[in-house]
Design a protein around this motif. Structure first.
Motif, PDB file in Angstrom:
ATOM      1  N   TYR A  49       0.807  -1.214   0.000  1.00  0.00           N
ATOM      2  CA  TYR A  49       0.000   0.000   0.000  1.00  0.00           C
ATOM      3  C   TYR A  49       0.840   1.263   0.000  1.00  0.00           C
ATOM      4  O   TYR A  49       1.931   1.293   0.556  1.00  0.00           O
ATOM      5  N   MET A  50       0.309   2.286  -0.630  1.00  0.00           N
ATOM      6  CA  MET A  50       0.907   3.617  -0.618  1.00  0.00           C
ATOM      7  C   MET A  50       0.129   4.469   0.372  1.00  0.00           C
ATOM      8  O   MET A  50      -1.079   4.300   0.514  1.00  0.00           O
ATOM      9  N   THR A  51       0.804   5.402   1.001  1.00  0.00           N
ATOM     10  CA  THR A  51       0.110   6.375   1.830  1.00  0.00           C
ATOM     11  C   THR A  51      -0.500   7.438   0.917  1.00  0.00           C
ATOM     12  O   THR A  51      -0.201   7.494  -0.283  1.00  0.00           O
ATOM     13  N   ARG A  52      -1.323   8.282   1.498  1.00  0.00           N
ATOM     14  CA  ARG A  52      -1.922   9.370   0.722  1.00  0.00           C
ATOM     15  C   ARG A  52      -0.826  10.270   0.160  1.00  0.00           C
ATOM     16  O   ARG A  52      -0.871  10.676  -1.009  1.00  0.00           O
ATOM     17  N   ILE A  53       0.176  10.553   0.969  1.00  0.00           N
ATOM     18  CA  ILE A  53       1.276  11.420   0.534  1.00  0.00           C
ATOM     19  C   ILE A  53       2.040  10.792  -0.635  1.00  0.00           C
ATOM     20  O   ILE A  53       2.376  11.469  -1.609  1.00  0.00           O
ATOM     21  N   GLU A  54       2.314   9.490  -0.557  1.00  0.00           N
ATOM     22  CA  GLU A  54       3.001   8.797  -1.655  1.00  0.00           C
ATOM     23  C   GLU A  54       2.155   8.839  -2.925  1.00  0.00           C
ATOM     24  O   GLU A  54       2.676   9.035  -4.021  1.00  0.00           O
ATOM     25  N   ARG A  88      -5.104   4.598   2.508  1.00  0.00           N
ATOM     26  CA  ARG A  88      -4.068   3.744   1.924  1.00  0.00           C
ATOM     27  C   ARG A  88      -4.547   3.351   0.531  1.00  0.00           C
ATOM     28  O   ARG A  88      -5.726   3.124   0.315  1.00  0.00           O
ATOM     29  N   PHE A  89      -3.598   3.256  -0.387  1.00  0.00           N
ATOM     30  CA  PHE A  89      -3.925   2.927  -1.774  1.00  0.00           C
ATOM     31  C   PHE A  89      -3.133   1.700  -2.194  1.00  0.00           C
ATOM     32  O   PHE A  89      -1.921   1.634  -1.953  1.00  0.00           O
ATOM     33  N   ASP A  90      -3.809   0.744  -2.813  1.00  0.00           N
ATOM     34  CA  ASP A  90      -3.126  -0.433  -3.340  1.00  0.00           C
ATOM     35  C   ASP A  90      -2.111   0.053  -4.369  1.00  0.00           C
ATOM     36  O   ASP A  90      -2.465   0.693  -5.358  1.00  0.00           O
ATOM     37  N   ARG A  91      -0.844  -0.217  -4.108  1.00  0.00           N
ATOM     38  CA  ARG A  91       0.238   0.340  -4.926  1.00  0.00           C
ATOM     39  C   ARG A  91       0.097  -0.029  -6.408  1.00  0.00           C
ATOM     40  O   ARG A  91       0.194   0.824  -7.280  1.00  0.00           O
ATOM     41  N   VAL A  92      -0.168  -1.268  -6.694  1.00  0.00           N
ATOM     42  CA  VAL A  92      -0.231  -1.721  -8.089  1.00  0.00           C
ATOM     43  C   VAL A  92      -1.535  -1.290  -8.744  1.00  0.00           C
ATOM     44  O   VAL A  92      -1.546  -0.677  -9.817  1.00  0.00           O
ATOM     45  N   GLU A  93      -2.640  -1.577  -8.091  1.00  0.00           N
ATOM     46  CA  GLU A  93      -3.950  -1.316  -8.697  1.00  0.00           C
ATOM     47  C   GLU A  93      -4.266   0.177  -8.810  1.00  0.00           C
ATOM     48  O   GLU A  93      -4.780   0.632  -9.834  1.00  0.00           O
ATOM     49  N   ALA A  94      -3.980   0.939  -7.762  1.00  0.00           N
ATOM     50  CA  ALA A  94      -4.293   2.377  -7.783  1.00  0.00           C
ATOM     51  C   ALA A  94      -3.445   3.112  -8.813  1.00  0.00           C
ATOM     52  O   ALA A  94      -3.947   3.983  -9.522  1.00  0.00           O
ATOM     53  N   THR A  95      -2.168   2.752  -8.907  1.00  0.00           N
ATOM     54  CA  THR A  95      -1.327   3.421  -9.901  1.00  0.00           C
ATOM     55  C   THR A  95      -1.722   3.014 -11.322  1.00  0.00           C
ATOM     56  O   THR A  95      -1.700   3.847 -12.221  1.00  0.00           O
TER      57      THR A  95
END
Length: 108
Positions: A49-54, A88-95
């Motif tokens: 997961y990525m944070t909101r800031i990331e 939190r954002f799923d790193r692969v799916e959200a990007t």
């Protein structure tokens, strides 16, 4: 060859200490680089997961723009999770979603 040395089964070896030290340093450096790469890969794999800031940095957008443009879109909803009042954002799916969205919307 001396008979005493050959009968004891001893071998004499001469090594240039500067050359040996260079080889050892090169091998140690290669091992350190390999370990660092493995460590970086593990961190990436563990960090699902990525944070909101990331996510803001990845998109290069403000939080208000993200919310206005696609945050509340039902298609994006599965890729965001609220944990302890933090998004939190799923790193692969959200990007991947953002990349597709960006191509479709071509924001300047």
């Amino acid at each position: 060859m001396d008979k005493n040395n050959s009968s004891n089964g001893m071998v004499t070896l001469q090594v240039d200490s500067v050359y040996l030290e260079r080889i050892i340093r090169e091998e140690a450096r290669a091992l350190l680089i390999e370990e660092k790469e493995k460590s970086n890969q593990l961190i990436k794999e563990e960090s699902k997961y990525m944070t909101r800031i990331e996510f803001l940095k990845y998109t290069n957008m403000s939080w208000n723009t993200i919310q206005k443009e696609f945050f509340f879109n039902e298609d994006f909803a599965p890729f965001r999770t609220l944990v302890n009042n933090k998004w939190r954002f799923d790193r692969v799916e959200a990007t991947a979603y953002f990349d597709k969205w960006l191509k479709a919307n071509k924001l300047a």
